[in-house]
Scaffold this motif. Structure first.
Motif, PDB file in Angstrom:
ATOM      1  N   LEU A   1     118.279  84.215  72.525  1.00  0.00           N
ATOM      2  CA  LEU A   1     118.297  85.011  71.303  1.00  0.00           C
ATOM      3  C   LEU A   1     119.592  84.758  70.520  1.00  0.00           C
ATOM      4  CD1 LEU A   1     116.266  87.139  70.265  1.00  0.00           C
ATOM      5  CD2 LEU A   1     117.832  88.888  71.103  1.00  0.00           C
ATOM      6  N   VAL A   2     120.723  84.701  71.247  1.00  0.00           N
ATOM      7  CA  VAL A   2     122.004  84.420  70.590  1.00  0.00           C
ATOM      8  C   VAL A   2     121.935  83.078  69.879  1.00  0.00           C
ATOM      9  CG1 VAL A   2     124.443  83.901  71.001  1.00  0.00           C
ATOM     10  CG2 VAL A   2     123.375  85.820  72.174  1.00  0.00           C
ATOM     11  N   GLY A   3     121.395  82.049  70.567  1.00  0.00           N
ATOM     12  CA  GLY A   3     121.280  80.726  69.964  1.00  0.00           C
ATOM     13  C   GLY A   3     120.423  80.746  68.710  1.00  0.00           C
ATOM     14  N   LEU A   4     119.273  81.449  68.769  1.00  0.00           N
ATOM     15  CA  LEU A   4     118.368  81.493  67.623  1.00  0.00           C
ATOM     16  C   LEU A   4     119.006  82.237  66.455  1.00  0.00           C
ATOM     17  CD1 LEU A   4     114.972  82.166  69.418  1.00  0.00           C
ATOM     18  CD2 LEU A   4     115.620  80.130  68.132  1.00  0.00           C
ATOM     19  N   ILE A   5     119.594  83.401  66.739  1.00  0.00           N
ATOM     20  CA  ILE A   5     120.209  84.184  65.662  1.00  0.00           C
ATOM     21  C   ILE A   5     121.337  83.398  65.021  1.00  0.00           C
ATOM     22  CG2 ILE A   5     121.614  86.235  65.208  1.00  0.00           C
ATOM     23  CD1 ILE A   5     119.825  87.748  67.120  1.00  0.00           C
ATOM     24  N   GLU A   6     122.104  82.708  65.866  1.00  0.00           N
ATOM     25  CA  GLU A   6     123.201  81.891  65.346  1.00  0.00           C
ATOM     26  C   GLU A   6     122.676  80.832  64.383  1.00  0.00           C
ATOM     27  OE1 GLU A   6     127.036  79.678  67.261  1.00  0.00           O
ATOM     28  OE2 GLU A   6     125.138  79.391  68.250  1.00  0.00           O
ATOM     29  N   SER A   7     121.577  80.197  64.785  1.00  0.00           N
ATOM     30  CA  SER A   7     121.007  79.135  63.959  1.00  0.00           C
ATOM     31  C   SER A   7     120.479  79.677  62.626  1.00  0.00           C
ATOM     32  CB  SER A   7     119.888  78.458  64.740  1.00  0.00           C
ATOM     33  OG  SER A   7     119.311  77.436  63.983  1.00  0.00           O
ATOM     34  N   TYR A   8     119.725  80.785  62.673  1.00  0.00           N
ATOM     35  CA  TYR A   8     119.203  81.357  61.427  1.00  0.00           C
ATOM     36  C   TYR A   8     120.338  81.873  60.544  1.00  0.00           C
ATOM     37  CZ  TYR A   8     114.806  81.288  64.042  1.00  0.00           C
ATOM     38  OH  TYR A   8     113.742  80.887  64.787  1.00  0.00           O
ATOM     39  N   ALA A   9     121.332  82.506  61.168  1.00  0.00           N
ATOM     40  CA  ALA A   9     122.442  83.055  60.378  1.00  0.00           C
ATOM     41  C   ALA A   9     123.255  81.943  59.728  1.00  0.00           C
ATOM     42  CB  ALA A   9     123.346  83.912  61.268  1.00  0.00           C
ATOM     43  N   SER A  10     123.383  80.807  60.422  1.00  0.00           N
ATOM     44  CA  SER A  10     124.179  79.730  59.837  1.00  0.00           C
ATOM     45  C   SER A  10     123.477  79.156  58.615  1.00  0.00           C
ATOM     46  CB  SER A  10     124.445  78.637  60.869  1.00  0.00           C
ATOM     47  OG  SER A  10     123.261  77.948  61.164  1.00  0.00           O
ATOM     48  N   PHE A  11     122.151  79.318  58.540  1.00  0.00           N
ATOM     49  CA  PHE A  11     121.456  78.844  57.341  1.00  0.00           C
ATOM     50  C   PHE A  11     121.570  79.844  56.204  1.00  0.00           C
ATOM     51  CE2 PHE A  11     117.704  78.626  54.615  1.00  0.00           C
ATOM     52  CZ  PHE A  11     117.768  77.312  54.205  1.00  0.00           C
ATOM     53  N   SER A  12     121.298  81.118  56.494  1.00  0.00           N
ATOM     54  CA  SER A  12     121.228  82.059  55.368  1.00  0.00           C
ATOM     55  C   SER A  12     122.572  82.640  54.969  1.00  0.00           C
ATOM     56  CB  SER A  12     120.225  83.178  55.660  1.00  0.00           C
ATOM     57  OG  SER A  12     120.090  83.377  57.021  1.00  0.00           O
ATOM     58  N   LEU A  13     123.458  82.887  55.915  1.00  0.00           N
ATOM     59  CA  LEU A  13     124.741  83.516  55.578  1.00  0.00           C
ATOM     60  C   LEU A  13     125.842  82.871  56.410  1.00  0.00           C
ATOM     61  CD1 LEU A  13     123.671  87.255  55.704  1.00  0.00           C
ATOM     62  CD2 LEU A  13     124.627  86.153  53.683  1.00  0.00           C
ATOM     63  N   SER A  14     126.177  81.617  56.097  1.00  0.00           N
ATOM     64  CA  SER A  14     127.067  80.903  57.012  1.00  0.00           C
ATOM     65  C   SER A  14     128.433  81.561  57.137  1.00  0.00           C
ATOM     66  CB  SER A  14     127.206  79.449  56.600  1.00  0.00           C
ATOM     67  OG  SER A  14     127.941  79.335  55.416  1.00  0.00           O
ATOM     68  N   GLN A  15     128.910  82.230  56.049  1.00  0.00           N
ATOM     69  CA  GLN A  15     130.254  82.813  56.160  1.00  0.00           C
ATOM     70  C   GLN A  15     130.264  84.056  57.056  1.00  0.00           C
ATOM     71  OE1 GLN A  15     128.314  82.741  53.524  1.00  0.00           O
ATOM     72  NE2 GLN A  15     129.145  83.889  51.806  1.00  0.00           N
ATOM     73  N   TRP A  16     129.077  84.623  57.305  1.00  0.00           N
ATOM     74  CA  TRP A  16     129.005  85.823  58.152  1.00  0.00           C
ATOM     75  C   TRP A  16     128.486  85.524  59.545  1.00  0.00           C
ATOM     76  CZ3 TRP A  16     131.517  89.823  56.414  1.00  0.00           C
ATOM     77  CH2 TRP A  16     131.652  89.989  55.036  1.00  0.00           C
ATOM     78  N   LYS A  17     128.274  84.239  59.862  1.00  0.00           N
ATOM     79  CA  LYS A  17     127.576  83.887  61.077  1.00  0.00           C
ATOM     80  C   LYS A  17     128.228  84.479  62.327  1.00  0.00           C
ATOM     81  CE  LYS A  17     128.166  80.589  63.595  1.00  0.00           C
ATOM     82  NZ  LYS A  17     128.613  79.295  64.022  1.00  0.00           N
ATOM     83  N   GLU A  18     129.554  84.260  62.494  1.00  0.00           N
ATOM     84  CA  GLU A  18     130.217  84.747  63.698  1.00  0.00           C
ATOM     85  C   GLU A  18     130.136  86.272  63.781  1.00  0.00           C
ATOM     86  OE1 GLU A  18     130.361  82.049  65.247  1.00  0.00           O
ATOM     87  OE2 GLU A  18     132.443  81.489  65.536  1.00  0.00           O
ATOM     88  N   VAL A  19     130.273  86.917  62.601  1.00  0.00           N
ATOM     89  CA  VAL A  19     130.180  88.378  62.568  1.00  0.00           C
ATOM     90  C   VAL A  19     128.823  88.827  63.080  1.00  0.00           C
ATOM     91  CG1 VAL A  19     130.287  90.391  61.073  1.00  0.00           C
ATOM     92  CG2 VAL A  19     131.747  88.434  60.601  1.00  0.00           C
ATOM     93  N   ILE A  20     127.773  88.192  62.587  1.00  0.00           N
ATOM     94  CA  ILE A  20     126.415  88.580  62.987  1.00  0.00           C
ATOM     95  C   ILE A  20     126.226  88.382  64.483  1.00  0.00           C
ATOM     96  CG2 ILE A  20     123.974  87.983  62.742  1.00  0.00           C
ATOM     97  CD1 ILE A  20     124.641  87.269  59.804  1.00  0.00           C
ATOM     98  N   VAL A  21     126.643  87.208  64.993  1.00  0.00           N
ATOM     99  CA  VAL A  21     126.427  86.901  66.406  1.00  0.00           C
ATOM    100  C   VAL A  21     127.183  87.884  67.306  1.00  0.00           C
ATOM    101  CG1 VAL A  21     126.871  85.193  68.211  1.00  0.00           C
ATOM    102  CG2 VAL A  21     125.897  84.474  66.048  1.00  0.00           C
ATOM    103  N   PHE A  22     128.431  88.161  66.963  1.00  0.00           N
ATOM    104  CA  PHE A  22     129.223  88.997  67.859  1.00  0.00           C
ATOM    105  C   PHE A  22     128.959  90.490  67.664  1.00  0.00           C
ATOM    106  CE2 PHE A  22     131.749  85.039  68.027  1.00  0.00           C
ATOM    107  CZ  PHE A  22     131.562  84.811  69.372  1.00  0.00           C
ATOM    108  N   THR A  23     128.408  90.864  66.498  1.00  0.00           N
ATOM    109  CA  THR A  23     128.043  92.264  66.310  1.00  0.00           C
ATOM    110  C   THR A  23     126.798  92.630  67.108  1.00  0.00           C
ATOM    111  OG1 THR A  23     128.913  92.069  64.082  1.00  0.00           O
ATOM    112  CG2 THR A  23     127.704  94.055  64.554  1.00  0.00           C
TER     113      THR A  23
END
Lengths: 378, 349
Positions: free
Chosen positions: B306-328
């Protein structure tokens, strides 16, 4: 480590004499270590005497950490009583060290990139100089090259830290003056295992060229991903990748990358009339003679340039005062500010009371990765 | 451009699964080590780094610095063993442990120096890398964690963080400041359901799946695996039926080092690994492990995917927030866990 100890021992035994003492702070460990290590290595190549006066170098490591850099600067000023501080490698730490330099009235030559270290030259910054080209200078070169090759739209993908954000800001400014349109801005972390998502979005915006705002080997990843996704436009990199490790790790994937760099990177390809050629070549030969073929990088040359400026300034300051005194430090500052036409490995330095960078367009050349080496673009 | 565009979504999913598979392996190692020894193993990512960079050093025809590290660890562990044996009055055990150390260390030194030259086939270098990195697991357990085996979880965590910092520093000393990339095991692309995938990413997913299957068989079918599970469930009870907690801990760390080194070999070709790359990769595995509550293997693996998938989707739609999304992601999971699971003391023995 051995060299550090040796320097420390030398510093102790020499305190009885009135030698010129130079404190060097670099990021020998931590994220900026790939820049700091060649800088530290270069200290051993600097002259041991200037104008008949012995020079003692004390090297400290700030571990790429701002607090450690300030502590190191205070230690150099209070315990080692240095006449000059050279360093440090990174922008945030250099900014924090300005206060130490100003309070103790010790001249400082920073090795970090950002313009904010030396601009504006106020009461605090009057003690601070720097040798590396600013992002603004390099971004202007990239924008000029883009405009001259008919590029209209630009995509950007860079680090999600101060380095990447700084480059994005400078690219936006430079692009505005050249009429370039930025159609995509994406971020990634230097430890990311994939940038597929960001690259898909950049490619979808169909830019004529892409700038990768990253440094060191992590800059390989977006370029590889762009090629994997069939992107055929021009790919630009920043001068943060100008070391041999980038070519070694990147291999075929970074072929064709275009970037601005200090002339020392392609010193042997510069025309004989170029004044930086001779200085650059002599630095490269000295460094590779000591640390091995292909070991040189442009980052160490920034410290070499600081050393050249020092060699010009010390004789003048010696006429006015004895080393180790506040008068000497003040005279040294004035002498550095009076630097004119000092030919370094990275450009020609002309400091003034309003310009503590002292570099102009001669401090950069455009190069391209061709057959796994840097090729000077005419 | 929409994330659910049919030309985008499958690529992102495949990419997320590739990274997620590696995170899943690491989360399994973290769960395993924690369940058996109660150590939250922060340096798990450093094994990834050591694995990738040791292979890279061998590729360049160098003797990797990890060799000296293993030998030094072996020396310390032997001294500890000899002291313990002599205190117990067992001269024969002391002699044996010195003999084993000399033989093992000598063999490792000899093999590495014989094979480190250029031109060795890739698979030999891979085996040599495993030979150099995997023993670090049990040796680090013997030197660092076994003397602390009765300490609280907090003390073990502090030792774990200290070990992480030390290993990162060693990585810088051994391999230099700039990262390296290892050669791909599989070149080229494959077409699956209209999506172009690199063979390397298929290899990563495949090897990860095989490794997980192997672990499942190991825990379900073998005596050693069952002993590990017994120790995880109840340390005191396991000891009463004759399972030595030291042996179980040593085995758990061996598996953790093996999984880490293999993960490093798997992702080494796709990105440049530097001496400081291990921590963030390990941290993403840790989030997976947390989703599994540090006890459930399947939940940890699913969490890491799930972490891998969310990271991948987040890097496409909101790359500047990606780490925030993954770690939140960890916050709602922790909240749900603290509300749903019954509280139990950490020192129940």
């Amino acid at each position: 480590m051995k060299r550090l100890l040796l320097t420390a021992v030398l510093a102790c035994t020499a305190t009885a004499l009135a030698d010129v003492r130079v404190g060097v702070i670099v990021s020998g460990t931590g994220p900026a270590a790939s820049l700091g290590i060649p800088e530290r290595n270069t200290v051993a190549l600097l002259p041991q005497t200037i104008a008949g006066q012995k020079v003692v170098y004390t090297i400290l490591d700030d571990a790429s950490d701002t607090t450690a850099a300030v502590t190191a600067a205070r230690k150099l000023v209070q315990e080692n009583k240095v006449d000059l501080i050279i360093g440090t490698t990174t922008t945030p730490a250099s900014l924090a060290m300005i206060d130490v330099a100003a309070e103790s009235k010790t001249p400082m030559i920073s090795l970090a990139a950002s313009e904010s270290i030396i601009k504006p030259v106020d009461a605090r910054r009057s003690w601070v100089f720097k040798t590396p080209q600013t992002d603004a200078l390099m971004a202007a070169a990239i924008a000029a090259h883009m405009a001259s090759t008919g590029i209209k739209t630009v995509g950007y993908i860079g680090f999600n830290d101060a380095y990447g954000e700084g480059w994005l800001a400078e690219l936006q400014k430079a692009a505005a003056t050249r009429g370039l349109k930025i159609v995509a801005t994406e971020r990634y972390a230097r430890t990311d295992t994939s940038v597929t998502g960001q690259v898909l979005k950049v490619v979808a915006a169909r830019p004529d060229a892409v700038l990768i705002g990253a440094s060191g080997v992590p800059a390989v990843l977006p370029q590889k991903a762009l090629k994997d996704r069939g992107y055929a436009g021009k790919i630009y990199q920043t001068h943060g990748v100008a070391n041999a490790d980038f070519l070694r790790v990147g291999g075929k994937d970074v072929e064709g990358a275009i970037l601005p760099a200090g002339p020392v990177l392609v010193a042997d390809q510069l025309p004989a009339t170029n004044p930086n050629r001779k200085v650059g070549l002599s630095y490269v030969n000295l460094y590779e003679g000591k640390y091995g073929q292909g070991s040189v990088s442009t980052f160490g040359a920034h410290l070499w340039d600081a050393g050249l400026i020092l060699q010009k300034a010390v004789p003048q300051a010696l006429k006015k005062a004895k080393p180790g005194t506040p008068e000497f430090r003040s005279a040294l500052r004035d002498a550095i500010e009076g630097t004119r036409n000092v030919i370094g490995a990275h450009g020609i330095f002309n400091y003034s009371s309003s310009d503590h960078l002292g570099l102009d367009a001669r401090s950069r050349v455009m190069v391209q990765v061709v057959n796994g080496t840097w090729k000077l673009l005419k | 451009m929409d994330i659910f565009d049919p030309s985008i979504f499958p690529i992102l999913t495949a990419d997320g699964l590739t990274n997620g598979a590696v995170y899943a392996l690491l989360s399994l190692a973290l769960v395993l080590v924690f369940a058996v020894t109660r150590v939250i193993f922060v340096p798990q990512g450093e094994f990834v780094m050591f694995g990738a960079l040791t292979l890279a050093a061998l590729q360049q025809g160098k003797v990797p610095g990890t060799l000296n590290f293993v030998l030094a660890l072996l020396l310390i562990a032997t001294v500890l063993n000899v002291v313990r044996a002599l205190r117990a009055g067992d001269r024969r055990a002391a002699g044996l442990s010195v003999l084993w150390a000399v033989l093992g260390g000598g063999a490792l030194w000899g093999i590495t120096h014989a094979l480190a030259g250029a031109g060795t086939p890739l698979w030999v270098q891979v085996l040599l890398t495993l030979l150099l990195v995997v023993p670090q697991g049990p040796l680090l357990y013997r030197v660092v964690f076994e003397p602390l085996r009765n300490a609280t979880v907090l003390v073990l965590l502090i030792a774990s963080v200290a070990l992480h910092l030390a290993l990162t520093g060693l990585g810088l000393a051994f391999f230099g400041a700039e990262g390296s990339r290892t050669p791909a095991f599989a070149q080229g692309n494959a077409q699956i359901a209209g999506v172009t995938l690199s063979l390397q990413s298929l290899l990563v997913i495949g090897v990860s799946a095989l490794l997980m299957l192997g672990l499942a068989l190991f825990f379900g079918r073998t005596l050693a695996g069952k002993a590990l599970r017994a120790t995880a469930v109840n340390r005191l009870g396991a000891r009463l039926v004759g399972i030595r907690p030291e042996a179980a801990g040593s085995l758990a760390f061996t598996l953790a080092a093996l999984i880490g080194a293999l993960s490093g070999l798997l992702i080494g070709p796709s990105i440049a690994i530097g001496y400081d790359s291990g921590f963030l990769i390990g941290l993403k595995g840790f989030i997976g492990a947390i989703i599994g509550g540090l006890v459930s293997f399947p939940a940890a693996a699913v969490g890491a995917l799930l972490v891998g998938l969310i990271e991948s989707y987040a890097s496409f739609s909101l790359s500047q927030w990606k780490e925030v999304i993954v770690f939140t992601l960890i916050l709602p999971v922790l909240l749900w866990r603290s509300l749903s699971s019954r509280h139990h003391d950490e020192e129940e023995e």
